[in-house]
Design an enzyme around this catalytic site. Structure first.
Site, PDB file in Angstrom:
ATOM      1  CB  THR A 135      -2.651   9.355  -2.842  1.00 43.36           C
ATOM      2  OG1 THR A 135      -3.940   9.836  -2.504  1.00 43.36           O
ATOM      3  CG2 THR A 135      -1.878   9.211  -1.529  1.00 43.36           C
ATOM      4  CG  ASP A 136      -6.143  13.454  -3.911  1.00 41.29           C
ATOM      5  OD1 ASP A 136      -6.169  12.350  -3.326  1.00 41.29           O
ATOM      6  OD2 ASP A 136      -7.133  13.922  -4.504  1.00 41.29           O
ATOM      7  CD  GLU A 137      -6.833   8.990   0.075  1.00 39.40           C
ATOM      8  OE1 GLU A 137      -6.825   8.652   1.261  1.00 39.40           O
ATOM      9  OE2 GLU A 137      -7.358   8.314  -0.826  1.00 39.40           O
ATOM     10  CE1 TYR A 161      -2.588   4.415   0.113  1.00 37.40           C
ATOM     11  CE2 TYR A 161      -4.049   6.320   0.151  1.00 37.40           C
ATOM     12  CZ  TYR A 161      -3.206   5.461  -0.540  1.00 37.40           C
ATOM     13  OH  TYR A 161      -2.975   5.666  -1.886  1.00 37.40           O
ATOM     14  CE  LYS A 165       1.320   6.267  -1.981  1.00 38.25           C
ATOM     15  NZ  LYS A 165       1.989   5.264  -2.853  1.00 38.25           N
TER      16      LYS A 165
HETATM   17  P1  NAD Z   1      -3.678  -1.717  -5.943  1.00 36.36           P
HETATM   18  O1  NAD Z   1      -3.905  -2.073  -4.507  1.00 36.36           O
HETATM   19  O2  NAD Z   1      -4.708  -2.030  -6.941  1.00 36.36           O
HETATM   20  O3  NAD Z   1      -2.314  -2.388  -6.445  1.00 36.36           O
HETATM   21  C1  NAD Z   1      -1.147  -2.433  -5.675  1.00 36.36           C
HETATM   22  C2  NAD Z   1      -0.215  -3.480  -6.268  1.00 36.36           C
HETATM   23  O4  NAD Z   1       0.986  -3.480  -5.493  1.00 36.36           O
HETATM   24  C3  NAD Z   1      -0.791  -4.894  -6.219  1.00 36.36           C
HETATM   25  O5  NAD Z   1      -0.613  -5.539  -7.449  1.00 36.36           O
HETATM   26  C4  NAD Z   1       0.031  -5.572  -5.137  1.00 36.36           C
HETATM   27  O6  NAD Z   1       0.208  -6.969  -5.356  1.00 36.36           O
HETATM   28  C5  NAD Z   1       1.342  -4.814  -5.237  1.00 36.36           C
HETATM   29  N1  NAD Z   1       2.113  -4.867  -3.985  1.00 36.36           N
HETATM   30  C6  NAD Z   1       1.629  -4.680  -2.710  1.00 36.36           C
HETATM   31  N2  NAD Z   1       2.627  -4.837  -1.827  1.00 36.36           N
HETATM   32  C7  NAD Z   1       3.753  -5.099  -2.539  1.00 36.36           C
HETATM   33  C8  NAD Z   1       5.105  -5.342  -2.190  1.00 36.36           C
HETATM   34  N3  NAD Z   1       5.501  -5.347  -0.910  1.00 36.36           N
HETATM   35  N4  NAD Z   1       6.004  -5.562  -3.184  1.00 36.36           N
HETATM   36  C9  NAD Z   1       5.617  -5.556  -4.482  1.00 36.36           C
HETATM   37  N5  NAD Z   1       4.342  -5.360  -4.868  1.00 36.36           N
HETATM   38  C10 NAD Z   1       3.423  -5.114  -3.916  1.00 36.36           C
HETATM   39  O7  NAD Z   1      -3.336  -0.159  -5.920  1.00 36.36           O
HETATM   40  P2  NAD Z   1      -3.605   0.935  -7.047  1.00 36.36           P
HETATM   41  O8  NAD Z   1      -4.960   1.521  -6.841  1.00 36.36           O
HETATM   42  O9  NAD Z   1      -3.238   0.396  -8.361  1.00 36.36           O
HETATM   43  O10 NAD Z   1      -2.552   2.057  -6.597  1.00 36.36           O
HETATM   44  C11 NAD Z   1      -1.216   2.021  -7.111  1.00 36.36           C
HETATM   45  C12 NAD Z   1      -0.449   3.210  -6.544  1.00 36.36           C
HETATM   46  O11 NAD Z   1      -1.087   4.428  -6.884  1.00 36.36           O
HETATM   47  C13 NAD Z   1      -0.324   3.211  -5.018  1.00 36.36           C
HETATM   48  O12 NAD Z   1       0.970   3.654  -4.685  1.00 36.36           O
HETATM   49  C14 NAD Z   1      -1.365   4.201  -4.574  1.00 36.36           C
HETATM   50  O13 NAD Z   1      -0.996   4.795  -3.350  1.00 36.36           O
HETATM   51  C15 NAD Z   1      -1.341   5.197  -5.720  1.00 36.36           C
HETATM   52  N6  NAD Z   1      -2.599   5.944  -5.956  1.00 36.36           N
HETATM   53  C16 NAD Z   1      -3.776   5.286  -6.085  1.00 36.36           C
HETATM   54  C17 NAD Z   1      -4.944   6.018  -6.354  1.00 36.36           C
HETATM   55  C18 NAD Z   1      -6.269   5.326  -6.561  1.00 36.36           C
HETATM   56  O14 NAD Z   1      -7.296   5.994  -6.674  1.00 36.36           O
HETATM   57  N7  NAD Z   1      -6.337   4.000  -6.638  1.00 36.36           N
HETATM   58  C19 NAD Z   1      -4.888   7.391  -6.466  1.00 36.36           C
HETATM   59  C20 NAD Z   1      -3.655   8.035  -6.324  1.00 36.36           C
HETATM   60  C21 NAD Z   1      -2.514   7.287  -6.087  1.00 36.36           C
END
Ligand code: NAD
Length: 355
Positions: A135-137, A161, A165
């Site tokens: 993430t950009d955070e 968080y 990350k």
């Molecule tokens: P989300 O919370 O919607 O999905 C996360 C998924 O990971 C879920 O399906 C959950 O069941 C699974 N999970 C959690 N713990 C687990 C474990 N121990 N083992 C296996 N699976 C597990 O999150 P998202 O928004 O889809 O984000 C996905 C990734 O992208 C993350 O790494 C997040 O940091 C990154 N990200 C998200 C955003 C955003 O805006 N949502 C932006 C940049 C980066």
């Protein structure tokens, strides 16, 4: 490079399901490894029917036996590692889960993938890539006149968080430098689109506005976020997997900065046009509430490296894509309501009392 088989960790989450859909559209076989936590929505892939070439394995990235099993069984050309705890407010109330899944989970993925990858024959070993999704955070908070984040921006995480990350990103880069694992790190701005869990900002605003409930705006609502459609993020991750240079970092964003208040107002206005209510304009539902502790004031991404080196660019126009997203939540209102009801309804989190 031709990619034929990919493991997606967190493949049942918001971004994971978008990545899985795009891989399947390209006839790539996918194994999704997901612990199916409260945040998972596997129905975003297999709601109508189980697609050809798709397999969902319930498993935990913290468990090396789960990770080793799917690697040995599936023999992927690539792994896209998305599994994480992803909600900043929850990380304030319960940071340990973020340490365990985001840091330990990433460590286990790196360690287990490395052992498996070392045993591969030449061409398979050459072809393999691990894309670590971040993430950009991790870069911290920008002032209004600061230039946007680039891959050279130093890390300055400020929430549990983003700290988790950031730690995971450092491990991922260390595995490239130390063990030669072909790791690519990506940092993306805020995502939006269908199937996002209804505790995140845009779905909260839509759901509360639809239900004619007060819409919480943290602090003055002047925090700025840079919004990218989830399908554009997914296409960037596929480009990184196919064309990214091992050891590189790519940032994805759409040069699309909005303050939280301005975005919430736009959502209210779009919803008023789509589903008029005799009580009037929904903007009056916006309610300033206590700010999140340590709330970062601005994020912004410079995506030019990804544009230049990966040939990636976002395809969605923001207002159109936002309107489509709102329409999706209107059409899937019971999906969002049921998901929240399972957690006892909408609840303000992350005020820090328990930290
Ligand atoms: P989300 O919370 O919607 O999905 C996360 C998924 O990971 C879920 O399906 C959950 O069941 C699974 N999970 C959690 N713990 C687990 C474990 N121990 N083992 C296996 N699976 C597990 O999150 P998202 O928004 O889809 O984000 C996905 C990734 O992208 C993350 O790494 C997040 O940091 C990154 N990200 C998200 C955003 C955003 O805006 N949502 C932006 C940049 C980066």
């Amino acid at each position: 490079m031709t990619i034929e088989r990919v493991i997606v960790t967190g493949g049942a989450g918001f971004i994971g399901t978008a990545v899985v859909r795009q891989l399947l559209d390209r006839r790539v076989a996918v194994l999704s490894l997901d612990a199916l936590t409260y945040a998972a929505s596997p129905e975003a892939v297999d709601g109508d029917a189980i697609p050809a070439g798709y397999r969902l394995e319930a498993g935990d990235v913290r468990d090396s036996a789960d990770v080793a099993r799917v690697l040995t069984d599936f023999q992927p050309d690539g792994v896209i590692h998305l599994a994480a705890e992803s909600h900043v407010d929850r990380s304030i109330d319960g940071p340990r889960a973020f340490l365990e899944t985001n840091v330990t989970g990433t460590f286990v993925v790196l360690e287990t993938v490395t052992s498996w990858w070392r045993e591969l024959g030449g061409p398979s070993r050459e072809r393999f890539r691990l894309v670590h999704v971040s993430t950009d955070e991790v870069f911290g908070s920008l002032e209004p006149d600061d230039p946007p984040f680039t891959a050279e921006t130093p890390y300055r995480p400020r929430s549990p968080y983003s700290a988790s990350k950031a730690a995971a990103d450092h491990f991922a880069r260390a595995w490239h430098e130390t063990y030669g694992l072909p790791v690519i790190v990506t940092n993306c701005s805020n995502n939006f689109g269908p199937w996002q869990f209804p505790e995140k900002f845009i779905p909260v605003v839509i759901s509360r506005a639809l239900a004619w409930e007060p819409i919480p705006i943290y602090g003055a609502g002047d925090q700025v976020r840079d919004w990218l459609h989830v399908e554009d993020h997914a296409s960037g991750l596929l480009a990184a997997l196919e064309r990214g240079a091992p050891g590189s970092t790519y940032l994805f964003g759409a040069r699309n900065e909005w303050s939280n208040r301005a975005l919430a107002e736009l959502i209210c206005d779009l919803l008023d046009g789509m589903v008029p209510d005799k009580r009037g304009a929904r903007r009056k539902l916006l309610e300033n509430v206590t700010d999140r502790p340590g709330h970062d004031s601005r994020y912004a991404i410079d995506p030019s490296l990804a544009e230049r080196e990966l040939g990636w660019e976002p395809r969605h126009t923001f207002t159109d894509a936002l309107r489509d997203t709102i329409r999706w939540y209107v059409d899937h209102r019971s999906w969002a309501e049921d998901r929240l009801a399972k957690l006892g309804g909408y609840r303000r989190r992350g005020l820090g009392e328990s930290a």
